[in-house]
Every structure is written in C-alpha cells, then in structure tokens.
Scaffold this active site. Structure first.
Site, short mmCIF file in Angstrom:
data_model
loop_
_atom_site.label_atom_id
_atom_site.label_comp_id
_atom_site.label_asym_id
_atom_site.label_seq_id
_atom_site.Cartn_x
_atom_site.Cartn_y
_atom_site.Cartn_z
N HIS A 59 0.86 -1.20 -0.28
CA HIS A 59 0.03 0.45 0.16
C HIS A 59 1.24 1.29 0.59
O HIS A 59 2.23 1.20 0.26
CB HIS A 59 -1.35 -0.21 1.12
P1 TYD Z 1 -1.38 -3.01 7.47
O1 TYD Z 1 -1.02 -1.55 7.88
O2 TYD Z 1 -2.04 -3.58 6.07
O3 TYD Z 1 -0.49 -3.58 7.32
P2 TYD Z 1 1.07 -3.91 7.40
O4 TYD Z 1 1.38 -2.55 5.88
O5 TYD Z 1 2.04 -4.31 7.44
O6 TYD Z 1 0.63 -5.25 6.12
O7 TYD Z 1 -2.21 -3.40 8.72
C1 TYD Z 1 -2.54 -4.89 8.51
C2 TYD Z 1 -4.10 -4.91 9.99
O8 TYD Z 1 -3.65 -3.97 11.18
C3 TYD Z 1 -5.02 -3.69 8.88
O9 TYD Z 1 -6.57 -4.56 9.34
C4 TYD Z 1 -5.38 -2.45 10.04
C5 TYD Z 1 -4.65 -2.87 11.39
N1 TYD Z 1 -4.08 -1.81 11.87
C6 TYD Z 1 -4.47 -1.23 12.92
O10 TYD Z 1 -5.97 -1.10 13.33
N2 TYD Z 1 -4.14 0.09 13.11
C7 TYD Z 1 -2.73 0.32 12.93
O11 TYD Z 1 -1.99 1.19 13.21
C8 TYD Z 1 -2.06 -1.04 11.99
C9 TYD Z 1 -0.35 -0.48 11.10
C10 TYD Z 1 -2.36 -1.18 11.65
#
Ligand code: TYD
Length: 144
Positions: A59
């Site tokens: 993302h």
């Molecule tokens: P995501 O940012 O997509 O993780 P990565 O980039 O490491 O793959 O987040 C994964 C999940 O965690 C998503 O369901 C949202 C949740 N999340 C939160 O609720 N709060 C946060 O601060 C973060 C970073 C993620």
C-alpha cells in the site's frame, strides 16, 4: 545504508543515535522532531514473521509519514514512488527508512527473528491508505 543510496522520492535514511555496550546490549534513541522529522503519534511493531512467503505492506499512504526500522533480524523492503523503484535489505537496527507520502512499499524475505518497528506521524486512518497499485499510479501521476 546512506542517504545517497536512496533514489525514491519522499524517502531517506534516518540514523538514530546509538550506544553500543557490547556484550551488554545496544541502546538506540528516537525523538520526535529531532532525529525523527515529525511528532510521533503512533508506534507499532510487527513480529512472529514465520511465513517465508509472507509479503506485507502493499500500500501507499496519502499523507502519513513513517520511519520503518528492522530492530532485529532482517527483511527486504521494496519501495516505489511511481517512477523509481528500489529494494533494500534492512538489518541495521538503528538505521530506519523514511516512508513519506505516496510511496508504495512492500516488505518480504523476513528472517525468523525479524522484528519491525514503525514510528508514524498520525493515528491509524484507513482513509489514508491506497491499497490498489493501479490507483496509486494514477494518483501519483495525477491521472484522473
Ligand atoms: P496494515 O497496515 O495493512 O499492515 P502491513 O502494512 O504491515 O501489511 O495493517 C494490517 C491490519 O492491522 C489492518 O487490518 C489494519 C490493522 N492496523 C490497525 O488497526 N492499526 C494500525 O495502526 C495498523 C498499522 C494496522
């Protein structure tokens, strides 16, 4: 890893002050608006990265500023400003990479002992995410 090694926009190397007390441990310090160029509103970490095929991230953020560190082990960071792409191995605990706005990023190749630490400029907000690569390219290239 030095700043000159980073070619993507809205990025760079953030080196924390670090004290090496080998064999009694290292201490590294991140301070908002000092070594970290923004006020830190959120901290999260990622551990238990045991799946060799796992790819995280995938993302970009519209406005969020983040600094990503590998505080233990190693992983590969792929990042992309829509024009320039690069991959770097993060393994130096006190050297972080700035993930500024509009940077597509993916994390992969995690060692079993990998622990990722992220400092963020704002609270979690799903509206700030762009999770589709084609949409990211359109936004970054100002294509309607
Ligand atoms: P995501 O940012 O997509 O993780 P990565 O980039 O490491 O793959 O987040 C994964 C999940 O965690 C998503 O369901 C949202 C949740 N999340 C939160 O609720 N709060 C946060 O601060 C973060 C970073 C993620």
């Amino acid at each position: 890893m030095e700043n000159k090694d980073i070619i993507v926009k809205n990025s760079g190397v953030i080196k924390l002050q670090s004290f090496d007390d080998f064999p009694d441990g290292n201490i590294s310090i991140a301070e908002g608006k000092k070594s970290v160029p923004f006020e830190i509103k959120r901290v999260y970490f990622i551990n238990n990265l045991f799946n060799k095929k796992s790819v995280r991230g995938k993302h970009a953020h519209k406005k969020l500023e983040q600094i990503i560190f590998c505080v233990n082990g190693r992983f590969t960071l792929d990042f992309d400003d829509g024009v320039n792409k690069q991959s770097i191995v993060l393994e130096d605990a006190h050297s972080g990479i700035r993930l500024g706005p509009m940077l597509w990023h993916e994390m992969r190749g995690f060692s079993n002992d990998c622990v990722i630490l992220v400092l963020a400029s704002d609270y979690y907000n799903e509206d700030d995410y762009i999770r589709n690569y084609d949409e990211f390219l359109k936004v970054v290239n100002n294509i309607k």
